[in-house]
Structures are given as C-alpha cells and as structure tokens.
Design a protein around this motif. Structure first.
Motif, PDB file in Angstrom:
ATOM      1  N   LEU A 272       0.607  -1.239  -0.509  1.00  0.00           N
ATOM      2  CA  LEU A 272      -0.010  -0.117   0.458  1.00  0.00           C
ATOM      3  C   LEU A 272       0.541   1.176  -0.164  1.00  0.00           C
ATOM      4  O   LEU A 272       0.260   2.389  -0.540  1.00  0.00           O
ATOM      5  N   GLY A 273       2.036   1.115   0.705  1.00  0.00           N
ATOM      6  CA  GLY A 273       2.615   2.645   0.563  1.00  0.00           C
ATOM      7  C   GLY A 273       3.344   3.104  -0.448  1.00  0.00           C
ATOM      8  O   GLY A 273       3.584   3.398  -1.162  1.00  0.00           O
ATOM      9  N   ILE A 274       3.832   1.640  -1.492  1.00  0.00           N
ATOM     10  CA  ILE A 274       4.555   1.581  -2.610  1.00  0.00           C
ATOM     11  C   ILE A 274       3.725   2.511  -3.606  1.00  0.00           C
ATOM     12  O   ILE A 274       3.707   3.456  -4.358  1.00  0.00           O
ATOM     13  N   LYS A 275       2.236   1.926  -3.506  1.00  0.00           N
ATOM     14  CA  LYS A 275       1.317   2.308  -4.644  1.00  0.00           C
ATOM     15  C   LYS A 275       1.279   3.844  -4.062  1.00  0.00           C
ATOM     16  O   LYS A 275       0.718   4.967  -4.796  1.00  0.00           O
ATOM     17  N   THR A 276       1.034   4.318  -2.729  1.00  0.00           N
ATOM     18  CA  THR A 276       0.222   5.627  -2.366  1.00  0.00           C
ATOM     19  C   THR A 276       1.488   6.536  -3.325  1.00  0.00           C
ATOM     20  O   THR A 276       1.682   7.803  -3.066  1.00  0.00           O
ATOM     21  N   CYS A 277       2.913   6.071  -2.800  1.00  0.00           N
ATOM     22  CA  CYS A 277       3.817   7.413  -3.305  1.00  0.00           C
ATOM     23  C   CYS A 277       4.044   7.348  -4.579  1.00  0.00           C
ATOM     24  O   CYS A 277       3.999   8.597  -4.876  1.00  0.00           O
ATOM     25  N   VAL A 278       3.568   6.116  -4.886  1.00  0.00           N
ATOM     26  CA  VAL A 278       3.539   6.258  -6.679  1.00  0.00           C
ATOM     27  C   VAL A 278       2.419   7.963  -6.802  1.00  0.00           C
ATOM     28  O   VAL A 278       2.821   8.911  -7.822  1.00  0.00           O
ATOM     29  N   PHE A 279       0.967   8.026  -6.410  1.00  0.00           N
ATOM     30  CA  PHE A 279       0.114   8.778  -6.391  1.00  0.00           C
ATOM     31  C   PHE A 279       0.932  10.129  -6.181  1.00  0.00           C
ATOM     32  O   PHE A 279       1.203  11.240  -6.202  1.00  0.00           O
ATOM     33  N   CYS A 280       1.457   9.856  -4.406  1.00  0.00           N
ATOM     34  CA  CYS A 280       2.435  11.201  -3.864  1.00  0.00           C
ATOM     35  C   CYS A 280       3.418  12.249  -5.445  1.00  0.00           C
ATOM     36  O   CYS A 280       3.579  12.844  -5.277  1.00  0.00           O
ATOM     37  N   PHE A 281       3.718  10.528  -6.185  1.00  0.00           N
ATOM     38  CA  PHE A 281       5.161  11.266  -7.509  1.00  0.00           C
ATOM     39  C   PHE A 281       4.067  12.303  -8.441  1.00  0.00           C
ATOM     40  O   PHE A 281       4.585  13.024  -8.937  1.00  0.00           O
ATOM     41  N   LEU A 282       2.557  11.883  -8.482  1.00  0.00           N
ATOM     42  CA  LEU A 282       1.891  11.964  -9.317  1.00  0.00           C
ATOM     43  C   LEU A 282       1.918  13.839  -9.021  1.00  0.00           C
ATOM     44  O   LEU A 282       1.874  14.531 -10.413  1.00  0.00           O
ATOM     45  N   PHE A 283       1.785  13.894  -8.317  1.00  0.00           N
ATOM     46  CA  PHE A 283       0.430  14.807  -8.070  1.00  0.00           C
ATOM     47  C   PHE A 283       2.470  15.996  -8.182  1.00  0.00           C
ATOM     48  O   PHE A 283       2.005  16.967  -8.339  1.00  0.00           O
ATOM     49  N   VAL A 284       3.094  15.613  -7.750  1.00  0.00           N
ATOM     50  CA  VAL A 284       4.691  16.399  -7.983  1.00  0.00           C
ATOM     51  C   VAL A 284       4.844  16.922  -9.427  1.00  0.00           C
ATOM     52  O   VAL A 284       5.392  17.416  -9.807  1.00  0.00           O
ATOM     53  N   TRP A 285       4.455  15.248  -9.934  1.00  0.00           N
ATOM     54  CA  TRP A 285       4.997  15.693 -11.249  1.00  0.00           C
ATOM     55  C   TRP A 285       4.098  16.631 -12.051  1.00  0.00           C
ATOM     56  O   TRP A 285       4.939  16.758 -12.888  1.00  0.00           O
ATOM     57  N   PHE A 286       2.905  16.530 -11.651  1.00  0.00           N
ATOM     58  CA  PHE A 286       1.781  17.402 -12.373  1.00  0.00           C
ATOM     59  C   PHE A 286       2.548  18.969 -11.643  1.00  0.00           C
ATOM     60  O   PHE A 286       1.918  19.726 -12.597  1.00  0.00           O
ATOM     61  N   ARG A 287       2.626  19.257 -10.471  1.00  0.00           N
ATOM     62  CA  ARG A 287       3.014  20.876 -10.599  1.00  0.00           C
ATOM     63  C   ARG A 287       4.222  21.082 -10.974  1.00  0.00           C
ATOM     64  O   ARG A 287       4.178  21.968 -11.523  1.00  0.00           O
ATOM     65  N   ALA A 288       5.039  19.580 -11.667  1.00  0.00           N
ATOM     66  CA  ALA A 288       6.365  20.489 -12.168  1.00  0.00           C
ATOM     67  C   ALA A 288       5.694  20.644 -14.013  1.00  0.00           C
ATOM     68  O   ALA A 288       6.578  21.593 -14.453  1.00  0.00           O
TER      69      ALA A 288
END
Lengths: 328, 464
Positions: A272-288
């Motif tokens: 679950l943690g890894i999957k969550t990290c992927v989406f957290c990264f997506l948030f950052v990626w979108f921002r960039a």
C-alpha cells in the motif's frame, strides 16, 4: 482505563507515521521539483537534506503569530484546526493490511466524502475571518473549485461503489482481487484523479494560491503555527488521497502473490505504501509539468466537461453490469 | 446514582441542539448564525449516529453540512463582507434579547398549563436527575419536591410555585389551587385512565393506572417511593381478604398483584444493564385540561427502569422482596393461578403476564378509542387471550373523570362502542376551561403585545 490507553496508542500508531509521511512528502516534493528544474534543492539540513521539513517546522513554530486587528479571532484559529483535523481523521478508516485499520467502518467511503466536504470549511473560514481581501478572494475561489470538483469526486466513487457493492474499503479491496478497478474504469480513474487534484488545491488547480494575484490565497494572513497547520493539512490530504486512490483503483494492500511470505513482515502495508508513493509522486510531477489554469476555465471545465462524462459513466457501468448479468 | 451514559450523551446533544437553534435565530452576524446552524446539523447528525442510524447520520452531514450549508455560507459571505457593519448594527437587534427571553419564558409558562404534561416531564431524563442529584449533593438541601414518576414539574401546583417566584402568583390564586376542580384533577391523576401504547400506534395495550402501580409498595426499591393506594388502606381497614379486595377493586389489582414475583429474574438480569429495550409511549391525562395525550418515553425508558416498574407492578406485596408480609394480610395465598410464561417476540416481555392486566389490542391510536379494563380478569385467565381480545368485550369506565372519591365501585362499565371522543372535555376540560380560559386568553394577548412591542419600538427608532 487500559482500553482507553490502547485506543490512544492505536490512534497514535496511525497519526504519528501519517504526520511523518507528511513531513517527508514536503521534502520529496522539493527534491523532485528541483530535479525536474535542474536544481539541487534542499541539501544542507541532515543527510541529503532529509531533515529540512523539521527545520522548517521549527522555524515556523518559533515565529511570531500576527493576527489582523479586525479579524474574527475564533474563526481565524478554528479554520486551520478544522483543516488539520479533517485531513487526519480521514486516516481512521484506511486499511493498511488485512484487518489493519483503526476502524473497519461499513460506511467508510461515505465517511471519507463527508470529511472531504468538511475540509471546505477550513478554507472558507480562513478566508472570511482574516478580514483581508486577498484571503477572502482566495477562500471564495478555492471554495467554488472545491464544491464543484467534489461532485466529480463523489460521482467517480459512486461508480466504484456500484462495482464493488459496498461502502467499506476492505470490501472494495477484496472486490479487486480478480482485477484492479483501474483496468475496467480507467477513464473514471482519470476523472477521479483530476477531482482529487482540485480537492487538494494542487497544480493546475491551485488558483487560490495564485501568488501573482492573491499573495498566498486564503491563508495570506495566517502565520507561524497556524500556518503550519494549513501546510500539514494540505500535505496530509495529498498522502491521504493518494492512499485512497490506490485503495479504490489499485487494489489497496493487495498484490498478486509471487511468493509466500513466511516472515513477520507485513508485506501488505508496504505494498500500500509503495502504491501511495506512486500517486504522491504524480502530484509532484503534475506540479512540475502543468501551468496554472485560469479560474473560470477550471469551473467551466468541471461543469461542462467532466460532470457530463462522469454522469455518463454512472449510467453506463450499471448498464453493462446488468447486460452481462453481473448484477440483478 | 446510576447514570446511563448513552442517554446522558444523547440528552446533552439534545440540549446542545436547542442551544444552537436558539443561537441561529439570535445571532446578529449572518455568518456566525450559519456557523451555529452547522453546529445544529452536527448535533442532529451525531444524535442520529448514536441512535444507530449511521447512514442517515452521515448522509445528513454530507448533504446538509457538506453541501447545503456550504453554499449558503458561500453566498452570505459574498453578499455581506462587511464585518464592521454587523458589529455596529448588531446591538440594535440584540439589546432587546433579554426582554424577549423573559417574555418567551412567561409565555411558555402559561402555555405549559394547557399543553400536555409529557412535554415538560423531565423526570425520565438522565440529565435532569443528574443535575438534581448534583444540586442535592453540592448544596446538601432538597430541591423543589418534584414527583419523579408521574407529575411534571409544571403541574398545577408547581406552576403556582414558579409564578410566585416570578412575582406573578396572582395569576393563579390560592383559591384556584384548592378548589374542587383541582381536586378532581388530582384524583384523576391518580385514578384516571392510564394507557400504554407502543411507538408505532399499532398494538395498543392498556393499563388502568400505572402510576399507582409503580408507586405502591416500592419502599425498598431504587426509586425510593413508599406509597399505599387508598383502596388498599381501605381494604385493610375493612378487613377484606385478597379475593374480596380484588372483587371490590378489580381495576387496581388484576392477576399480577398477588402472584409471586414473575419479574424477579428479569429484574435481576436487567438491573446491571442500562440497555434500551423498549420504545414506549404512554397516553396520559393532562390534569388540567383532561385531555389525553400520548407520552413518548422512547429510549429513556430503558430496561432497568422498565424492570423496576414491572417489579413494582407485579410484586408490591411479595414478602420475599419488600417485606410486605407486615402489611399485606393476604400474601400467604400467593401462587394460586397458573403462569404460562410466554415471551413476546416483539418486546421481549412476558406478555402473557401483561395480557392479563395490560391487554394487548390491535386497535388504532387514540383518540377514537379510550379503552380501559373491565372487571375481573382475575378469575378468567383466558379472558384476554384469544377469544375476548376484540372490541366488543373491551370496556371502559365512563365516569373516571368525575370520580371525586377513590371508590371505584361507583364506576359504571360500558362497552367501548359507546365511547366518545370528547369524554374528558365534557367533564374536567370544560370546567377548567370555564375557569381559566379568559385569564389565559387575556394573558396570551398581553404577552403577544409585549413581544411585538420591542419590534415596533425598534422600527420607530430606526425611522427617526
């Protein structure tokens, strides 16, 4: 008495890691953004800059709290408290593994939606109580966007509920043992993710923080510790919604079994943690990646673009299920 | 004192919601008013959730707080952004609030005389008993002597007490308090019909006078009452044995009275558990108007209370429980009738026992049917079971309201088909209204005028 102590410990065992995750989410964001912009990013405090969030928090806490003279003091303080409370309460029903949840609430999804709708009050109160035009306009903008995109969020979740037949997160995860919902519902997933970007006021929907127009949005007048609360609430929401996304669309803590886990290590939580990290990264990626969209365009996009599509899916999915005799 | 914390929390939520509701309409700042409205919705939702209605409660939160109130707040904030203005103008509206409150209280007091007493019967509330107890322990003195079982704190006598406190004792003079009508009222409180009925107005079962039952012989019980019904004293004085007594006073002493203690086990079982088993309502006579009202006891009437009640109801003179041997000359003749313990699937009570004196009827809700119990269920155990459980055999006493003595032998018994709706108003209601109606109407108009006056005054000020 002992039972109350256990309950407290249970709560702490979720809240403390959640807050730590939030702290590290900030440094991940800064490092990732820096990498995408060919910068170094925070690199001084601690090894590789990992202690930067703690230094930031300490700095903000020891700062002086300044409140406008005409502000409504009660609401001014209440707003960040509502924001952080709502985002932390959301963790109560997240299943981190089989039977690993503070509460396996049968109405978990409704609970989440209720809390996310409560989050609007933090923004609204902060904007209004500061008695500042910038804060007020930021608050109104943010509220309008959040109310609009909450419809998309709820509607997308309704499709999941139709497929899984339950409001309970554990049952939704169980329903995805055959196939993750991302596969049949990929368009809905896109709508859902856009909605949570707007719900968490992230780029490209971070119009209340439009620095060039509104200074800092609804928390323009908030400083020091009460600003920290807003900051924590925002990032906590990001992590929370990331984990909810992985639960709703990516099978939560489930992973196809490749090997038998004989250890005491709870692989499910790590999954679950890894999957969550992927989406957290997506948030950052979108921002960039994405530029900020104009306010009216966001609202028009929601009501005339996304809402008809998600409504179509609410009709389409049950129709398919009935057509193939999957539900009666 | 035992407190049912669940009920306690529910009651606190109830009180909070009333406070929020008042705050909504008295806040001068519209934004603050809406925030109180949110508080109101929150307490209502919590109430629903605590009642076990999770989905409804959460939906309430989601729809009302999450959607509707947000939109209202959003609009209000966009319309009136000027906090300073509301702060300046606010006192103009709020300065008359104390006056408004006091007028409202007076108005309420007058209304309390004529509205059903169940609305103001706080005795079944945990919070009321708790506060009462706190006052008792902290100040070490008795509070005003409220009858915890049946009288409301605003009975006719206590209303006089309150009005006197407010310097308005003249509204109800001493003469009024001691006149014949009120004696009739008091008699009716003790002797009049007393009905029970489940919440959903379907299966009605009727009890002759439960207030009496619940009081009699309960000297050692947790409610702390010790009370003999006058008929019992009379019977003892006359030297009647229990059969004679039951024949003479059939309304008071149906079968359960001289049985052994069928509820003892049940009582023990429930005494440590404050679980809410029963949704009850009772129909009760307003002592002043003679109107009969349904009194919803709801969850406050929990198992513990009910079992105490049942305990008292069925075993007032049981030697083993109350030491009643000293008082009841007939207690040696217990156990002469069979007890078939049939447990109701609906309410979890041994209804067979109840059927013998609290008949279970499938009839609609009052006011069409005022039913009471006829003579001697005692010697015909099948009477209320099956064949006789229909309209034709159910009787009522027509003149219970006019009963100025405690002698129920004077009551006539008629079939229920002859019953008419306005029985009460013909007797007690008419006389009371004859006495007080003019006073009430006059004072109501005066108070209405007083309530409108501040508004008119404010308008005049503004025009100037």
């Amino acid at each position: 008495m002992l039972q109350i102590l256990y309950l407290l410990l249970e709560g702490l065992s979720v809240i403390v890691p959640a807050l730590l995750a939030v702290a590290f989410m900030t440094i991940i964001e800064r490092k990732a953004l820096a990498a995408m912009q060919r910068r170094v990013g925070p690199n001084t405090v601690g090894y590789y800059g990992v202690l930067q969030p703690f230094a930031d928090a300490l700095k903000l806490i020891v700062k002086e709290t300044v409140i406008p003279a005409q502000a409504n003091k009660v609401l001014f303080y209440l707003a960040p408290v509502i924001a952080i409370l709502v985002s932390l309460l959301g963790w109560a029903i997240i299943p981190f593994g089989q039977g690993l949840a503070l509460s396996d609430f049968s109405m978990g999804v409704i609970y989440t939606l209720t809390l996310s709708s409560f989050g609007i009050y933090g923004v609204l109160f902060a904007g209004w109580s500061a008695n500042s035009k910038y804060a007020f306009l930021g608050g109104l903008r943010s509220t309008a966007a959040m109310i609009s995109y909450e419809l998309i969020l709820s509607s997308a979740i309704i499709v999941i509920i139709i497929l899984s037949g339950s409001f309970n997160y554990t049952k939704i995860i169980d329903a995805q043992q055959a196939i993750w919902f991302i596969v049949p519902l990929f368009p809905v997933f896109i709508l859902f993710f856009i909605a949570i970007l707007a719900e968490t006021s992230r780029t490209p929907f971070d119009l209340q923080e439009a620095e060039s127009e509104l200074v800092a949005g609804f928390f323009t007048e908030h400083s020091s510790i009460i600003f920290v609360l807003f900051f924590l609430a925002e990032y906590s929401s990001i992590v929370l919604f990331s984990s909810i996304t992985s639960i709703l669309f990516f099978g939560g803590y489930n992973l196809p079994e490749i090997f038998i886990n004989d250890t005491y290590l709870n692989i499910q939580s790590i999954v679950l943690g890894i999957k969550t990290c992927v989406f957290c990264f997506l948030f950052v990626w979108f921002r960039a990646t994405f530029p900020r969209v104009r306010f009216d365009q966001i609202i028009v996009f929601c009501w005339t673009g996304l809402l008809p599509v998600v409504m179509a899916f609410i009709i389409l999915v049950p129709c398919i299920l009935v057509a193939f005799d999957l539900i009666v | 004192m035992k407190i049912n914390f669940f009920n306690f929390i529910i009651e606190i939520l109830t009180v909070l919601s009333i406070i929020f509701a008042l705050a909504v309409i008295t806040s001068t700042n519209p934004v603050i008013a809406i925030i109180f409205l949110i508080g109101l919705f929150l307490t209502v939702a919590l109430y629903l959730i605590l009642m076990g209605l999770n989905f409804i409660g959460l939906s309430y939160l989601l729809v009302y707080i999450g959607a509707i109130t947000v939109l209202i707040l959003f609009i209000v904030m966009m319309i009136s952004t000027d906090i300073l203005h509301t702060v300046e103008v606010g006192p103009d509206y709020s300065k008359l609030l104390p006056l408004a409150y006091s007028i409202a209280v007076l108005f309420l007091l007058l209304f309390l005389i004529i509205i059903p007493s169940f609305i103001i019967d706080f005795s079944s509330f945990e919070i009321y008993n708790f506060i009462n107890n706190v006052i008792l322990t902290v100040f070490n003195k008795e509070t005003y002597n409220f009858n915890l079982i049946n009288d409301s704190i605003f009975s006719l006598q206590t209303i006089y007490y309150y009005l006197n406190k407010l310097g308005l004792g003249f509204l109800l003079s001493d003469n009024n308090l001691n006149n014949e009508t009120l004696n009739i009222a008091n008699n009716n409180l003790n002797n009049g019909p007393f009905y029970y009925q489940p919440l959903f107005n379907r299966d009605v079962f009727v009890e002759y006078n439960s207030s009496t039952y619940s009081l009699i012989g309960s000297g050692n019980n947790p409610t702390g009452f010790y009370y003999w019904h006058p008929t019992q004293i009379e019977a003892v004085n006359k030297g009647l044995n229990h059969y004679e007594y039951l024949n003479n006073y059939p309304f008071y002493f149906p079968l359960g009275w001289y049985s052994d203690n069928p509820f003892a086990v049940f009582t023990e079982w429930t005494s440590n558990k404050n679980i809410n088993l029963f949704l009850w309502s009772e129909i009760k006579t307003n002592i002043l108007t003679g109107w009969i009202h349904s009194q919803y006891l709801g969850f406050n009437f929990n198992a513990r209370l009910w079992s105490n009640f049942a305990y008292n109801l069925f075993t007032p003179f049981s030697a083993s429980n109350y030491g009643g041997a000293n008082y009841a000359p007939w207690n040696t003749l217990n156990n002469d009738l069979p007890w078939n313990t049939i447990f109701s699937p609906v309410y979890g009570l041994p209804l067979h026992n109840l059927n013998l004196n609290l008949t279970w009827l499938n009839i609609p809700y009052y006011p069409e049917f005022l039913v009471e119990f006829p003579h001697s269920p005692v010697y015909s155990p099948n009477y209320f079971i099956g064949t006789h459980n229909s309209f034709g055999e159910i009787y009522h006493t027509i003149n219970s309201f006019n009963n100025t003595t405690n002698d129920l032998l004077l009551n006539t018994v008629e079939p229920v088909t002859l019953l008419h709706k306005n029985l009460q108003i013909q007797s007690l209601g008419q006389s009371i209204f004859g006495r007080y109606s003019l006073l009430l109407i006059l004072s109501s108009f005066l108070l209405l005028l007083a309530m409108v006056a501040p508004i008119l005054l404010t308008r005049t000020e503004k025009n100037n």
